[in-house]
Every structure is written in structure tokens, then in C-alpha cells.
Design a protein around this motif. Structure first.
Motif, PDB file in Angstrom:
ATOM      1  N   VAL A  64       0.837  -1.206   0.000  1.00  0.00           N
ATOM      2  CA  VAL A  64       0.000   0.000   0.000  1.00  0.00           C
ATOM      3  C   VAL A  64       0.870   1.252   0.000  1.00  0.00           C
ATOM      4  N   THR A  65       1.961   1.210   0.736  1.00  0.00           N
ATOM      5  CA  THR A  65       2.859   2.365   0.831  1.00  0.00           C
ATOM      6  C   THR A  65       3.559   2.654  -0.486  1.00  0.00           C
ATOM      7  N   LEU A  66       3.678   1.637  -1.348  1.00  0.00           N
ATOM      8  CA  LEU A  66       4.342   1.846  -2.634  1.00  0.00           C
ATOM      9  C   LEU A  66       3.558   2.766  -3.554  1.00  0.00           C
ATOM     10  N   VAL A  67       2.224   2.784  -3.399  1.00  0.00           N
ATOM     11  CA  VAL A  67       1.389   3.547  -4.333  1.00  0.00           C
ATOM     12  C   VAL A  67       1.734   5.026  -4.330  1.00  0.00           C
ATOM     13  N   PRO A  68       1.884   5.670  -3.161  1.00  0.00           N
ATOM     14  CA  PRO A  68       2.330   7.072  -3.189  1.00  0.00           C
ATOM     15  C   PRO A  68       3.829   7.214  -3.456  1.00  0.00           C
ATOM     16  N   ASN A  69       4.457   6.104  -3.863  1.00  0.00           N
ATOM     17  CA  ASN A  69       5.877   6.084  -4.225  1.00  0.00           C
ATOM     18  C   ASN A  69       6.793   6.328  -3.033  1.00  0.00           C
ATOM     19  N   ASP A  70       6.336   5.897  -1.864  1.00  0.00           N
ATOM     20  CA  ASP A  70       7.181   5.984  -0.673  1.00  0.00           C
ATOM     21  C   ASP A  70       8.000   4.692  -0.604  1.00  0.00           C
ATOM     22  N   VAL A  71       8.955   4.575  -1.539  1.00  0.00           N
ATOM     23  CA  VAL A  71       9.688   3.324  -1.704  1.00  0.00           C
ATOM     24  C   VAL A  71      10.511   2.980  -0.473  1.00  0.00           C
ATOM     25  N   ALA A  72      11.136   3.968   0.130  1.00  0.00           N
ATOM     26  CA  ALA A  72      11.985   3.712   1.299  1.00  0.00           C
ATOM     27  C   ALA A  72      11.173   3.096   2.432  1.00  0.00           C
ATOM     28  N   ASN A  73       9.998   3.662   2.699  1.00  0.00           N
ATOM     29  CA  ASN A  73       9.159   3.132   3.771  1.00  0.00           C
ATOM     30  C   ASN A  73       8.626   1.746   3.401  1.00  0.00           C
ATOM     31  N   ALA A  74       8.274   1.577   2.110  1.00  0.00           N
ATOM     32  CA  ALA A  74       7.787   0.271   1.663  1.00  0.00           C
ATOM     33  C   ALA A  74       8.858  -0.784   1.844  1.00  0.00           C
ATOM     34  N   ARG A  75      10.097  -0.459   1.499  1.00  0.00           N
ATOM     35  CA  ARG A  75      11.187  -1.411   1.672  1.00  0.00           C
ATOM     36  C   ARG A  75      11.379  -1.764   3.149  1.00  0.00           C
ATOM     37  N   ARG A  76      11.241  -0.759   4.015  1.00  0.00           N
ATOM     38  CA  ARG A  76      11.390  -1.013   5.451  1.00  0.00           C
ATOM     39  C   ARG A  76      10.328  -1.992   5.939  1.00  0.00           C
ATOM     40  N   LEU A  77       9.079  -1.779   5.504  1.00  0.00           N
ATOM     41  CA  LEU A  77       7.982  -2.650   5.934  1.00  0.00           C
ATOM     42  C   LEU A  77       8.119  -4.062   5.371  1.00  0.00           C
ATOM     43  N   LEU A  78       8.492  -4.154   4.099  1.00  0.00           N
ATOM     44  CA  LEU A  78       8.626  -5.468   3.490  1.00  0.00           C
ATOM     45  C   LEU A  78       9.845  -6.220   4.021  1.00  0.00           C
ATOM     46  N   ALA A  79      10.895  -5.487   4.357  1.00  0.00           N
ATOM     47  CA  ALA A  79      12.050  -6.127   4.987  1.00  0.00           C
ATOM     48  C   ALA A  79      11.669  -6.668   6.365  1.00  0.00           C
ATOM     49  N   TYR A  80      10.795  -5.929   7.064  1.00  0.00           N
ATOM     50  CA  TYR A  80      10.306  -6.391   8.365  1.00  0.00           C
ATOM     51  C   TYR A  80       9.482  -7.667   8.199  1.00  0.00           C
ATOM     52  N   THR A  91       5.573 -10.810  -0.211  1.00  0.00           N
ATOM     53  CA  THR A  91       6.886 -10.224   0.081  1.00  0.00           C
ATOM     54  C   THR A  91       7.935 -10.714  -0.902  1.00  0.00           C
ATOM     55  N   GLN A  92       7.908 -12.008  -1.200  1.00  0.00           N
ATOM     56  CA  GLN A  92       8.898 -12.568  -2.126  1.00  0.00           C
ATOM     57  C   GLN A  92       8.780 -11.947  -3.506  1.00  0.00           C
ATOM     58  N   LEU A  93       7.565 -11.858  -4.003  1.00  0.00           N
ATOM     59  CA  LEU A  93       7.357 -11.330  -5.348  1.00  0.00           C
ATOM     60  C   LEU A  93       7.763  -9.860  -5.420  1.00  0.00           C
ATOM     61  N   TRP A  94       7.435  -9.094  -4.388  1.00  0.00           N
ATOM     62  CA  TRP A  94       7.832  -7.684  -4.405  1.00  0.00           C
ATOM     63  C   TRP A  94       9.346  -7.555  -4.345  1.00  0.00           C
ATOM     64  N   SER A  95       9.995  -8.393  -3.544  1.00  0.00           N
ATOM     65  CA  SER A  95      11.450  -8.328  -3.417  1.00  0.00           C
ATOM     66  C   SER A  95      12.129  -8.602  -4.754  1.00  0.00           C
ATOM     67  N   ILE A  96      11.581  -9.561  -5.503  1.00  0.00           N
ATOM     68  CA  ILE A  96      12.115  -9.843  -6.844  1.00  0.00           C
ATOM     69  C   ILE A  96      11.940  -8.616  -7.731  1.00  0.00           C
TER      70      ILE A  96
END
Length: 370
Positions: A64-80, A91-96
Motif C-alpha cells: 500500500v505504501t508503494l502507491v504514493p511512491n514511498d519506496v523507502a518506507n515500503a522497503r522497510r515494511l517489506l524487509a520487516y 513479500t517474495q514477489l515484491w522483493s524480486i
């Protein structure tokens, strides 16, 4: 109800963070609206407050955070989410996708490996993308390094790739590289490489690969004269029994090696055995032994050598009934210099006999006439 009706389950037990996480994840689809995305974000945040180990909530909130292009926050959440569990597909598909977007080939393949180890069924989604991407030389090189490590999905991917026809030459290059690095390949994939290279016209490359997997094979003669190899997945350069339109043929094991058995009902005939040859121009002798053949002269089986490029016949060797000359047969065939690839085929013509046609071949060799 969490899997089949996540919204209803969340409504019944509102304090369970895992149910709220499942509800949030269910709202993220290919057709998600802005309102549904906002609702998913609200639910995911609430789920994490109730249960910080709700993996799917962290993954959903990251998407959801990716939509406003907040990539840094999205990466933090997905890494968590990834830290909590490696079993979340989202998570796997987004990481790829993230690694691909950054041009990180090694990183993308690392996530491929994790995803396919975690859930082999993801091969249905990931193999087509990976096979397509392997056409790029840089990705292909990195993929070979990954497969050299023998991940558990290696054989299934190689088998999948061997059946793809989109860019057969790139597939063959990948397989040749794998073979050179000592990666064991399924028999069906090995045969596919040989066939791909032959059909692409890269005859020398096809032969080099074939000779590497069939030790002792010689290019100036037919192979496996006693039919002893018993190859489950033969290539075009191996003996292949042909069965079609009522004609039946098979290669059976015997004490001496093997035997080709063929049969056809009355008035039915056709090819029963075949092997592609790469003979240099010259004169050759075809010889061998038959058993059980008893036909009128016009229905006797015969060998034919044809040029694979244009189908022209280079010569025939007719078989006699097995009761004659002890079943031995022999004949000469000439290969012109302008025909580098040939096909040797055994034909069983249609017979008027009530029992049709049947017989056995237990030895056949095509070699230079000395």
C-alpha cells in the motif's frame, strides 16, 4: 473462515491481529480501488498494533505504501515482513520486482531462490519470467551460477525451459553453459538441447553436446548398433521407435543388448525406427540382422537414407525374409557432400497378409565402407 471469508472472520473476532491482516491482504488484488487500498492500509496498521508478528499485515502495508511512491518506507515494511517469515508470497514477489527495478541481477536471483525454495508451486508464475529473462547474457551467466549451487528447483526449471520454443537458441546456450559447469540435467532436457540445436541448423554445436552426454559416440557412423542403450528420452541422434496409425514399434532389452520389435495390421504400413545421422560425404555400408520377417517381396521392410534438409532419398537397403541368409542384410549407401544431415529410417510397407507385418531387428550399423 480466515481463508475463505476473511472480512467476515475479522468482523466476528475484531481483536485478533492475524484476522485483520488476512482481511487487509484480501483487499489487495489486480483491480483494487483507491478506497479499498486505503481500507487495506488502515486494517494492516491496526493488525500490526494488535499483533506485531502479523507477517501479511506488514507485507500488505508495504505494498500500500508503494502507491504514493514511498519506496523507502515500503522497503522497510517489506524487509520487516521478510524478517518475520520467508513464507509470505507477496513479500517474495515484491522483493524480486524491487531488485529487478534496481538492476540488481544477483539480488533478484537470490529472491527467486528463496521464493522457489519456500513455495515450489510459485514455479508456475516465476519460471516463464525467468526463462524469458535468461535470454539476456548477463542474467544467463548469473542464473548458471545459481543453478551450479543445485537449488532444489533446479531440475524442474531446466525441464520447464527445455520445453519452451520461443527462443530455442538461447535455451540451448543456457543448457550448454550448465553442462560445461557440471550441472546434472534431466534426460528429457539433454535430448531437448540436441534437438533444439539440430533444428536450428547448428549441427556442430549439436554434435559436441551430444558427444559429451553419449561417451564414445562417433560422427561417421550410426550409434548403438545393438540397441542396448535403452534411453528413456532419446534425442534425434538416438534410435527412436515410431508408433503411429496402427504401426507399433518398441525397443526391448535382451541378454545380448536390445531388439527392435515392430508390427502392423494388414494393409497398414509406415516408419518404425529412425536415427538422424551427421555423416560426411562418402560411401557407407549398412548391415545388420533381422528375425521373424516373413513377407511377400513387395511387403518386405527396407531401410531408407534421406537428406534431412530437403527430404530427397539417398538410397535404400531392402531386407530379405529372415529365413534367408540367416537373417543377415547388407547394402551400400552414398552420401553427397551437399547433404550434411541425414535421416536413417526403417520402413514396414503395408502387407496383404492376414497377420499383417511383424519382425525384429537386433543389430544395425551404418559405417564407412572400408
Amino acid at each position: 473462515m480466515a481463508k475463505s471469508q476473511p472480512r467476515a472472520a475479522d468482523g466476528r473476532i475484531a481483536y485478533d491481529g492475524r484476522l485483520s491482516a488476512a482481511h487487509a491482504a484480501a483487499l489487495i488484488t489486480a483491480d483494487t480501488t483507491a478506497a479499498e487500498r486505503a481500507e487495506a492500509g488502515t486494517l494492516a496498521r491496526a493488525a500490526l498494533r494488535r499483533d506485531p508478528t502479523a507477517v501479511s499485515a506488514a507485507a500488505t502495508l508495504g505494498v500500500v505504501t508503494l502507491v504514493p511512491n514511498d519506496v523507502a518506507n515500503a522497503r522497510r515494511l517489506l524487509a520487516y515482513a521478510q524478517m518475520l517469515s520467508r513464507r509470505n508470497v507477496q513479500t517474495q514477489l515484491w522483493s524480486i520486482e524491487d531488485a529487478v527495478g534496481r538492476g540488481d541481477i544477483a539480488g533478484a536471483l537470490r529472491w527467486y531462490d528463496i521464493a522457489l525454495r519456500t513455495k515450489p508451486a510459485l514455479g508456475d508464475v516465476l519460471y516463464p519470467v525467468l526463462a524469458q529473462a535468461s535470454r539476456d547474457p548477463a542474467i544467463r551467466t548469473a542464473l548458471v551460477r545459481t543453478l551450479v549451487g543445485k537449488p532444489p528447483w533446479s531440475d524442474s526449471f531446466v525441464t520447464y525451459a527445455s520445453g519452451q520454443k520461443g527462443d530455442s537458441q538461447s535455451t540451448a546456450v543456457l543448457f550448454v553453459a550448465l553442462r560445461a559447469r557440471g550441472v546434472a540435467m534431466p534426460a528429457v532436457a539433454q535430448a531437448s538441447v540436441v534437438n533444439i540445436l539440430l533444428n536450428a541448423g547448428t549441427v556442430d554445436q549439436a554434435w559436441r553436446f551430444y558427444a559429451a552426454i553419449r561417451h564414445g559416440a562417433a560422427r561417421d557412423r550410426s550409434r548403438d548398433p545393438r540397441f542396448a542403450a535403452m534411453i528413456d528420452a532419446p534425442s534425434l541422434l538416438d534410435w527412436t521407435a515410431l508408433s503411429d496409425n496402427g504401426v507399433a514399434a518398441s525397443i526391448q532389452r535382451t541378454w545380448e543388448g536390445g531388439v527392435v520389435e515392430f508390427s502392423a495390421p494388414a494393409s497398414v504400413g509406415g516408419p518404425v525406427l529412425q536415427q538422424v545421422q551427421l555423416l560426411p560425404g562418402g560411401t557407407y555400408r549398412l548391415s545388420g540382422h533381422s528375425d521373424g520377417i516373413a513377407q511377400d517381396e513387395r511387403a518386405l521392410p527396407y531401410w531408407a537414407l534421406t537428406c534431412r534438409s530437403d527430404g530427397r532419398e539417398l538410397g535404400r537397403v531392402a531386407l530379405a525374409n529372415s529365413s534367408q541368409a540367416g537373417g543377415m542384410f547388407a547394402g551400400r549407401l552414398t552420401v553427397p557432400a551437399n547433404c550434411p544431415v541425414q535421416t536413417l529410417t526403417l520402413f514396414a510397407p503395408a502387407s496383404d497378409a492376414i497377420g499383417g507385418t511383424s519382425g525384429q531387428i537386433d543389430r544395425a550399423v551404418l559405417a564407412p565402407a572400408g
